[in-house]
Write a protein that holds these residues in place. Structure first.
Motif, short mmCIF file in Angstrom:
data_model
loop_
_atom_site.label_atom_id
_atom_site.label_comp_id
_atom_site.label_asym_id
_atom_site.label_seq_id
_atom_site.Cartn_x
_atom_site.Cartn_y
_atom_site.Cartn_z
N UNK A 220 67.79 29.10 -9.37
CA UNK A 220 68.11 27.87 -8.62
C UNK A 220 67.29 27.78 -7.34
N UNK A 221 66.01 28.13 -7.46
CA UNK A 221 65.03 28.05 -6.37
C UNK A 221 65.30 29.04 -5.23
N UNK A 222 66.21 29.97 -5.43
CA UNK A 222 66.49 31.01 -4.44
C UNK A 222 66.08 32.37 -5.01
N UNK A 223 65.51 33.20 -4.14
CA UNK A 223 65.13 34.55 -4.57
C UNK A 223 66.38 35.43 -4.55
N UNK A 224 66.83 35.83 -5.73
CA UNK A 224 67.98 36.73 -5.82
C UNK A 224 67.62 38.08 -5.26
N UNK A 225 66.39 38.48 -5.45
CA UNK A 225 65.90 39.76 -4.95
C UNK A 225 64.87 40.34 -5.89
N UNK A 226 64.24 41.42 -5.49
CA UNK A 226 63.28 42.08 -6.38
C UNK A 226 63.99 42.80 -7.51
N UNK A 227 63.35 42.82 -8.67
CA UNK A 227 63.85 43.60 -9.80
C UNK A 227 63.37 45.04 -9.61
N UNK A 228 64.10 45.77 -8.83
CA UNK A 228 63.66 47.10 -8.42
C UNK A 228 63.56 48.06 -9.60
N UNK A 229 64.69 48.42 -10.19
CA UNK A 229 64.67 49.38 -11.29
C UNK A 229 64.07 50.71 -10.88
N UNK A 230 63.78 51.52 -11.87
CA UNK A 230 63.16 52.83 -11.64
C UNK A 230 61.67 52.72 -11.87
N UNK A 231 60.91 53.35 -11.01
CA UNK A 231 59.46 53.28 -11.11
C UNK A 231 58.87 54.43 -11.91
N UNK A 232 57.62 54.27 -12.29
CA UNK A 232 56.87 55.25 -13.05
C UNK A 232 55.53 55.44 -12.36
N UNK B 37 66.17 30.91 -15.15
CA UNK B 37 65.64 31.94 -14.25
C UNK B 37 64.13 32.00 -14.32
N UNK B 38 63.55 32.29 -13.17
CA UNK B 38 62.11 32.53 -13.09
C UNK B 38 61.89 33.94 -12.54
N UNK B 39 60.88 34.61 -13.08
CA UNK B 39 60.51 35.94 -12.63
C UNK B 39 59.05 35.87 -12.18
N UNK C 37 58.99 35.66 0.21
CA UNK C 37 60.26 35.11 -0.25
C UNK C 37 60.51 33.74 0.38
N UNK C 38 60.26 33.62 1.68
CA UNK C 38 60.47 32.34 2.36
C UNK C 38 59.57 31.26 1.77
N UNK C 39 58.34 31.62 1.43
CA UNK C 39 57.40 30.65 0.86
C UNK C 39 57.84 30.24 -0.55
N UNK C 40 58.31 31.20 -1.34
CA UNK C 40 58.81 30.89 -2.68
C UNK C 40 59.94 29.87 -2.60
N UNK C 41 60.88 30.08 -1.69
CA UNK C 41 62.05 29.20 -1.59
C UNK C 41 61.69 27.84 -1.00
N UNK C 42 60.59 27.76 -0.28
CA UNK C 42 60.14 26.47 0.25
C UNK C 42 59.37 25.67 -0.79
N UNK D 152 54.30 25.33 -9.72
CA UNK D 152 54.82 26.27 -8.73
C UNK D 152 53.82 27.36 -8.41
N UNK D 153 53.20 27.94 -9.44
CA UNK D 153 52.29 29.05 -9.17
C UNK D 153 51.05 28.56 -8.42
N UNK D 154 50.60 27.36 -8.72
CA UNK D 154 49.44 26.82 -8.01
C UNK D 154 49.79 26.52 -6.55
N UNK D 155 50.92 25.83 -6.34
CA UNK D 155 51.33 25.49 -4.98
C UNK D 155 51.62 26.74 -4.17
N UNK D 156 52.26 27.71 -4.80
CA UNK D 156 52.59 28.95 -4.10
C UNK D 156 51.33 29.68 -3.69
N UNK D 157 50.37 29.79 -4.60
CA UNK D 157 49.12 30.47 -4.29
C UNK D 157 48.37 29.79 -3.15
N UNK D 158 48.26 28.48 -3.22
CA UNK D 158 47.51 27.76 -2.19
C UNK D 158 48.24 27.78 -0.85
#
Length: 412
Positions: A297-309, A330-332, A356-361, A372-378
């Protein structure tokens, strides 16, 4: 339609004319060399009363539409994606009509399935629904011709370049799949910066049955060495994926390939994912990469942390496979560290919070993943003061859920 630009010609308005015209162009397209494509399209448009035909292709940086030169096509200058009529047609993926000197100027998006290629524009004295239907089908045929002939000519690639391209970038662009894919259940879009000098970043995906396979790769170093490292990694990833390896096996295969080829002093970080597009079950292996962001819903729930390798190439690590159940819509967002580790003009690191602030804006104003990906990148580029000292890649996935069974029903 009205008069032709050449009064010696006549406009055919007989029944079935549109089908004959498209069939004629399709028959010619199979054996037509690339340099004759533009004149052939211009000729067909002229037969239906059109003039001033332009074919515009999206540039590599996704900032402008660049006119394809060719006999029969109108000359022109690059048009910005934002603020031009052609850009509006491209961004909205819809036909735009505008009053023009002596008629109506029509801008038609050129789509290869869901991948946006560019825009075709032309002028008619007047336009009716029959014309619109014919022109939409003609635009689809032109897009198909561009994609098919692109594999054996440099003509279209050269048009898209507004700056000189480095050798590493040349290698990376040749590896990439289409940067956009949309189906009823899932959509993906990616973008790479700096477009003409990217070296170690790459991305890849494949939709096999109900499983979408994805990978984002960031090879260590810069320049040609990083591009070669990324090339081997992508090749190993595709080989293991096509052998139906699971994520743990896939990681192990890539790890061994990089270690044996380059030794322990070379490595890459990677995010490898599998998404069941029927259930929304997402699994991933994070090999030293920034954690992807979960957006709902256009809000960042948070990073998908999980366990790293360990990063790919260190040799011998046992990967941990993480799991998440997505909700419809959902978007990832996966990204490389060049995005957040860049320093702004004031000297501060850009950082995750600003991302995160830019994603939500940006998110609420973006209908499609490509927008979204184009606008976010620019936007991120502007907020970093136009600085990109390292590769910065974005890869956005949207899970929509539901079923695509209706697409298999016969058309009545």
């Amino acid at each position: 339609m009205g008069e032709l630009s050449d009064p010696g010609d006549a406009v055919d308005r007989s029944e079935g004319f549109g089908e004959r015209l498209l069939g004629q162009l399709l028959d010619r397209a199979h054996e037509m060399p690339p340099q004759l494509m533009a004149p052939a399209v211009a000729e067909e448009v002229r037969v239906i009363g059109g003039r001033d035909v332009s074919i515009l292709l999206q540039d590599y940086a996704q900032l402008a539409l660049v006119p394809l030169p060719g006999r029969g096509l109108s000359d022109g200058v690059p048009l910005p994606l934002e603020g031009s009529l052609a850009g509006r047609a491209f961004l909205s993926e819809s036909v735009v009509e505008h009053p023009w000197t002596g008629g109506v100027r029509i801008f038609l998006p050129l789509l290869d399935g869901s991948d946006e290629i560019g825009v075709m524009s032309l002028t008619l004295d007047s336009v009716n629904d029959d014309d619109r239907r014919l022109l939409r089908r003609l635009a689809g045929l032109v897009a198909d011709m561009l994609v098919t002939k692109n594999s054996y000519t440099d003509q279209f690639l050269r048009t898209r370049r507004r700056e000189p391209m480095s050798v590493p970038a040349e290698i990376q662009w040749s590896l990439l799949p289409p940067l956009t894919m949309t189906t009823p259940q899932v959509a993906v879009a990616g973008i790479l910066e700096p477009a003409y000098d990217v070296a170690g970043d790459s991305l890849d995906y494949a939709l096999n049955g109900d499983v979408l396979h994805l990978a984002v790769i960031d090879a260590m170093g810069h320049g040609l060495n990083a591009a070669v490292l990324a090339t081997v990694a992508v090749g190993a990833y595709r080989h293991a994926r096509r052998a139906d390896a699971n994520l743990a096996e896939l990681y192990a295969f890539m790890d061994t390939a990089i270690d044996e080829q380059f030794g322990p002093d070379h490595f890459l970080t990677a995010q490898m994912m599998r998404l069941n597009i029927g259930t929304g079950h997402l699994e991933w292996v994070n090999a030293g990469h920034p954690a992807p962001m979960l957006i709902r819903d256009h809000k960042v729930i948070g990073p998908l942390e999980g366990s790293g390798t360990l990063p790919v190439g260190f040799g011998g690590s046992t990967p941990v496979v993480n799991n998440e159940r997505l909700c419809s819509g959902d978007r990832v967002l996966a990204y490389t560290d060049g995005l957040i580790e860049e320093h702004t003009t004031g000297g501060e690191q850009f950082g995750e919070e600003r991302l995160i602030a830019t994603i939500e804006r940006v998110g609420p104003a973006s209908v499609t993943v490509q927008q979204m990906v184009r606008q976010l990148s620019h936007t991120l580029m502007r907020e970093r003061g136009g600085i990109t000292s390292d590769d910065a890649t974005l890869f956005l996935i949207e899970w929509r859920g539901g079923s695509a069974d209706h697409l298999t029903k016969p058309l009545l």
